[in-house]
Design a protein around this motif. Structure first.
Motif, mmCIF file in Angstrom:
data_model
loop_
_atom_site.group_PDB
_atom_site.id
_atom_site.type_symbol
_atom_site.label_atom_id
_atom_site.label_comp_id
_atom_site.label_asym_id
_atom_site.label_seq_id
_atom_site.Cartn_x
_atom_site.Cartn_y
_atom_site.Cartn_z
ATOM 1 N N SER A 162 66.885 -8.564 117.105
ATOM 2 C CA SER A 162 66.316 -8.067 115.850
ATOM 3 C C SER A 162 65.109 -8.591 115.297
ATOM 4 O O SER A 162 64.072 -8.012 115.004
ATOM 5 N N ASP A 175 66.797 -1.451 115.662
ATOM 6 C CA ASP A 175 65.765 -2.665 115.840
ATOM 7 C C ASP A 175 64.706 -1.830 116.679
ATOM 8 O O ASP A 175 63.184 -1.958 116.376
ATOM 9 N N GLU A 197 71.453 -11.608 120.669
ATOM 10 C CA GLU A 197 70.614 -10.783 121.316
ATOM 11 C C GLU A 197 69.508 -11.693 122.051
ATOM 12 O O GLU A 197 69.406 -11.898 123.028
HETATM 13 MG MG MG Z 1 70.581 -8.138 115.707
#
Ligand code: MG
Ligand code: GDP
Length: 344
Positions: A20, A48, A104
């Motif tokens: 993100s 995202d 992530e």
């Molecule tokens: Mg994220």
């Protein structure tokens, strides 16, 4: 590196936003036209990718709903490793941009960096580290950073707390947007070879100062118009909580001032910088005289063997260099669609 080879590398450069925060920061770089022929975005979150600017977009599918840990994202990336390889296959220089400490960016940034490097690209990791109050992100941020250091040629750290300053009442999204704006502006000044009358540093100096030089740290300092030394001093002080400034080996300094900026001001500012770091630090500088309301010093200092983020990993603190297992934990993919959370 000879000029033709360098031109070739510069033309085949790529910025990859990961996770993100990484997608947001990379979009900001794209908005500021920070060099790079290509932009790509990788994330497990469709939002995202939807929010990112134009470029190649790769959704890494977790295969389950709910909160993921870095190990789940690593396992998912393993299933799509060919897509990741393909994404970076044309690039000779890859900027991997991520926020560290979530699932992530922490998991994917080292994987993207490694795949790019295995295909022969030079890799610059540019990472935002969690705010001091984001305590739940500290441990993973330390692990991710350490792993990146082993697979990237340059690792440039932005300490969100430092760059955003202490503004506890500001909504987090606004703080991020402010930091991202500063990063986009600063990297445009430092890296992009400019033809608009500014005196740039350029990509070649950036790579020379940061590659193979341990950790690099990005800071900024602002002051009243014409207070050049004050802006530089604030930028150097910005290193204090994160690294030991006297350990610096290289410094890239870019000063944005008004037309009253003279050679003597620059000379004094560089003198101030070396007196605060050490006398042997190699300083390269650039400047712009188009600043109006304030003076700004942008600094990337390199050569640090450790950062404050090392303390975020208490196990490594105890063990030092005696690493038990340098491999990264990965969720085992048993191939059960219905029992995706089984891990050992
Ligand atoms: Mg994220
Ligand atoms: N500078 C900056 N940092 C961010 C931004 N978004 C998240 N971060 C930082 O990045 C870290 C990881 O957050 P996030 O990117 O949401 O996690 P991920 O999506 O799982 O990679 C956090 O510690 C945040 O402090 C952003 O837009 N800008």
């Amino acid at each position: 590196m000879d000029a033709t080879l360098f031109d070739y590398i510069e033309k085949r450069s790529m910025v990859v936003g990961v996770g993100s925060g990484g997608c947001r920061i990379a979009s900001q770089l794209q908005r500021f036209n920070v060099m790079a022929d290509q932009y790509a975005y990788i994330s497990c979150g469709e939002e995202d990718l939807a929010g990112a600017l134009r470029g190649d977009k790769l959704l890494v599918e977790l295969g389950f709903q709910g909160k993921a840990a870095p190990r789940d994202v690593r396992a998912a990336a393993r299933r799509q490793i060919k897509d990741i390889q393909k994404l970076v296959s044309n690039a000779r220089l890859v900027f991997v941009i991520a926020g560290m400490g979530g699932a992530e960016g922490t998991a994917l940034a080292p994987i993207v960096a490694k795949e790019a490097r295995d295909q022969g690209a030079a890799v610059v990791a540019f990472v935002a580290m969690p705010h001091s109050f984001e305590k739940n992100k500290h441990f993973y941020s330390a692990i991710g950073l350490k792993h990146l250091q082993t697979v990237a040629d340059s690792v440039v750290i932005v300490d969100n707390s430092e760059v955003a300053g202490t503004e506890p009442e500001t909504p987090l999204a606004d703080l991020y947007a402010m930091v991202n704006e500063k990063i986009g502006f600063a990297l445009n000044k430092i890296i992009t070879s400019s033809d608009n009358g500014d005196y740039p540093l350029g990509l070649r100096k950036f790579l020379g100062a940061t590659s193979g030089k341990g950790y690099s740290v990005f800071t900024m300092g602002t002051s009243e118009p014409s207070s050049f030394e004050e802006a530089v001093s604030r930028a150097v002080r910005g290193l204090n909580g994160c690294v030991e400034p006297t350990e610096a080996k290289e410094a890239l300094l870019y000063v944005v001032g008004d037309t009253s900026l003279t050679a003597r001001h620059l000379d004094e500012s560089i003198g101030m910088l070396t007196s605060m770091m050490n006398q042997t630090v190699g300083v390269q500088y650039g400047f712009s005289t188009r600043g109006k309301d304030s003076t700004m010093a942008i600094l990337i200092a390199s050569g640090f063997s450790k950062t404050k983020f090392d303390h975020y990993d208490p196990i490594a603190e105890i063990l030092g260099d005696r690493i038990i297992d340098s491999g990264q934990e990965e969720a085992v993919d048993l191939g059960f669609e219905t029992f995706p959370s089984i891990e050992i």
